[in-house]
Design a protein around this motif. Structure first.
Motif, PDB file in Angstrom:
ATOM      1  N   THR A  82      -0.134   8.031  -0.668  1.00 50.05           N
ATOM      2  CA  THR A  82      -0.065   9.151  -1.600  1.00 50.05           C
ATOM      3  C   THR A  82      -0.264  10.433  -0.817  1.00 50.05           C
ATOM      4  N   THR A 137      -5.264   7.585  -0.140  1.00 52.61           N
ATOM      5  CA  THR A 137      -5.118   6.189  -0.510  1.00 52.61           C
ATOM      6  C   THR A 137      -5.760   5.981  -1.875  1.00 52.61           C
ATOM      7  N   LYS A 138      -5.056   5.351  -2.778  1.00 47.87           N
ATOM      8  CA  LYS A 138      -5.580   5.071  -4.108  1.00 47.87           C
ATOM      9  C   LYS A 138      -6.690   4.037  -3.984  1.00 47.87           C
ATOM     10  N   ASN A 162       0.850  -1.181   0.000  1.00 43.01           N
ATOM     11  CA  ASN A 162       0.000   0.000   0.000  1.00 43.01           C
ATOM     12  C   ASN A 162       0.885   1.229   0.000  1.00 43.01           C
ATOM     13  N   GLY A 213       4.677   9.896  -3.284  1.00 42.80           N
ATOM     14  CA  GLY A 213       4.375   8.521  -2.918  1.00 42.80           C
ATOM     15  C   GLY A 213       5.372   8.064  -1.864  1.00 42.80           C
ATOM     16  N   TYR A 252       3.207  16.100  -5.635  1.00 48.36           N
ATOM     17  CA  TYR A 252       2.526  14.816  -5.691  1.00 48.36           C
ATOM     18  C   TYR A 252       3.564  13.790  -5.257  1.00 48.36           C
TER      19      TYR A 252
END
Length: 96
Positions: free
Chosen positions: A5, A93-94, A2, A57, A55
């Motif tokens: 983001t 979270t995507k 996981n 991760g 942006y």
């Protein structure tokens, strides 16, 4: 895995855009070398040059927190003290 983001929105004061931009750019190289950094991309709005978005991760929230406490983030905060109108971090979270 996981991926955490993160979207960080930074709005510079109108008369401080170049300073804030220069200081944000300085964050890129050391951050990309940090443990847990999977992505760290800076964007500037085409219509509103005072608006910047990172942006990001990260492998975990703990590694993000380590980043936020890093020396280069501390140096950035000192350099732009009084030059930023707003700063918002969203952890996401995507889902699709």
């Amino acid at each position: 895995m996981n991926i955490l983001t993160v979207v960080a929105r930074i709005e510079a004061k109108q008369d401080q855009v170049q300073l804030v931009k220069a200081e944000l750019i300085k964050l890129i190289e050391p951050t990309r070398k940090e443990l847990g950094c999977l992505q760290y991309d800076l964007h500037q709005d085409n219509e509103r040059p005072e608006l910047f978005v990172f942006y990001e991760g990260w492998q975990s929230k703990a590694l993000l927190q380590a980043h936020l406490g890093s020396e280069h983030i501390e140096a950035y905060l000192k350099a732009v003290d009084g030059a930023v109108a707003s700063f918002v971090i969203s952890e996401m979270t995507k889902i699709g």
